[in-house]
Enzyme design. Structure first.
Site, PDB file in Angstrom:
ATOM      1  N   GLU A   1       0.776  -1.292   0.016  1.00  0.00           N
ATOM      2  CA  GLU A   1       0.036  -0.046  -0.127  1.00  0.00           C
ATOM      3  C   GLU A   1       0.827   1.257   0.031  1.00  0.00           C
ATOM      4  OE1 GLU A   1      -2.181   0.268   3.579  1.00  0.00           O
ATOM      5  OE2 GLU A   1      -3.479   1.703   3.161  1.00  0.00           O
TER       6      GLU A   1
ATOM      7  N   LYS B   1      -9.384   2.373  -1.956  1.00  0.00           N
ATOM      8  CA  LYS B   1      -9.724   1.594  -0.569  1.00  0.00           C
ATOM      9  C   LYS B   1     -10.922   2.132   0.052  1.00  0.00           C
ATOM     10  CE  LYS B   1      -7.071   0.935   3.582  1.00  0.00           C
ATOM     11  NZ  LYS B   1      -5.924   1.185   4.669  1.00  0.00           N
TER      12      LYS B   1
ATOM     13  N   CYS C   1      -5.051  -3.361   2.383  1.00  0.00           N
ATOM     14  CA  CYS C   1      -4.951  -3.372   4.086  1.00  0.00           C
ATOM     15  C   CYS C   1      -6.397  -3.438   4.766  1.00  0.00           C
ATOM     16  CB  CYS C   1      -4.090  -1.854   4.197  1.00  0.00           C
ATOM     17  SG  CYS C   1      -2.994  -2.534   5.669  1.00  0.00           S
TER      18      CYS C   1
ATOM     19  N   VAL D   1       0.066  -2.678  10.540  1.00  0.00           N
ATOM     20  CA  VAL D   1       0.618  -2.189  11.796  1.00  0.00           C
ATOM     21  C   VAL D   1       0.034  -3.070  13.105  1.00  0.00           C
ATOM     22  CG1 VAL D   1       1.459   0.174  11.426  1.00  0.00           C
ATOM     23  CG2 VAL D   1      -0.973  -0.129  12.253  1.00  0.00           C
TER      24      VAL D   1
END
Ligand code: ACM
Length: 281
Positions: free
Chosen positions: A50, A121, A155, A182
């Site tokens: 990404e 997205k 993501c 993350v």
């Protein structure tokens, strides 16, 4: 007795993950690094992270406006068109897309023919809601080399099972998943996304730490390719940078049966899934 030689009908399709550490706001440098990493590597499809050419931890809207680019004529599209042509490889990469005064967290598919398809997205994560418009394309599948059907999600779309399911229902054999992860859960969760949809998934995550002086993030790496049985074909480690290529048989993702009695798409019962009085609450 006459023995007919059985032909090997398995389709060989070479897919790759490219894991690296983009540098924040250094688009020219990031493009150069990608060019070096991908030079001469021939595959059918390679997936990149990404926001692969811009970095992620923006400080303000001006920074995002400064790196956002046109999806067809911008620097990321130009490099990938050149690489796709030279390496006879399709690429899927995340980038910040500018369309008029709107900026999206998008991914582009670039085929060797030069055609480009864009996904924006759908489910923005955390501060992305400050910088980007929520995507308006919805989930679609696209043809890549050898007419294989690939769906794209980006993501955080992973945490909504509807994303992968929408793509599988439209016939995706592979789900390409550029990521800047993350949180600690996605890589394992994608095994379930593969299994419950009986598709291959390719999660290309970035690696490294990034700071803008105000906020620090550490990305989880571990880019991976999974198969329709929910198994890991390959998982990179947390910090390595490089390209990994695996050979898969995408046609095996067309078989949705888990037993002779159970087809995971045909056996769905959508009429029982949504009770509108509950959804409206
Ligand atoms: C993410 O969606 N970049 C976590």
């Amino acid at each position: 007795m006459f023995f007919k030689k059985l032909q090997d009908r398995t389709m060989k399709y070479r897919v790759g993950i490219c894991q690296f550490q983009p540098r924040l706001l250094q688009v020219t440098r990031n493009l150069r690094q990608l060019e070096i990493m991908l030079r001469g590597i021939r595959a059918d499809l390679i997936v990149l992270p990404e926001l692969a050419t811009s970095g992620y931890v923006f400080n303000n809207q001006d920074e995002v406006n400064g790196i956002a680019e046109d999806g067809i004529a911008g620097p990321t599209a130009c490099l990938l068109k050149k690489l796709a042509h030279d390496n006879k490889t399709s690429y899927i990469a995340g980038f910040a897309e500018k369309e008029e005064d709107r900026i999206y967290n998008s991914a582009m598919l670039v085929n060797p023919s030069g055609e480009i398809f864009i996904y924006r997205k759908t489910h923005l994560f955390a501060e992305e809601k400050k910088w980007f418009q929520p995507g308006d394309t919805g989930f679609h599948i696209f043809s890549t080399q050898k007419n294989i059907k690939v769906g794209i999600m980006v993501c955080f779309d992973w945490i909504f099972p509807e994303s992968a399911r929408s793509l599988a229902l439209q016939g995706a054999q592979i789900i390409a998943h550029p990521a800047n992860l993350v949180l600690p859960w996605c890589q394992q969760a994608m095994l379930t996304r593969s299994l419950e949809n009986r598709v291959y998934t390719i999660t290309a995550n970035r690696t490294g730490k990034e700071s803008n002086g105000r906020k620090n993030l550490e990305f989880t790496g571990m880019s991976q390719i999974t198969n329709p049985e929910g198994k890991i074909i390959h998982r990179m480690d947390k910090i390595e940078e490089g390209v990994y290529i695996a050979e898969i048989d995408p046609d095996s993702a067309l078989d949705k049966k888990v037993t002779a009695w159970n087809d995971i798409l045909a056996d769905r019962r959508p009429e029982l899934y949504i009770n509108s009085s509950i959804e409206d609450r």
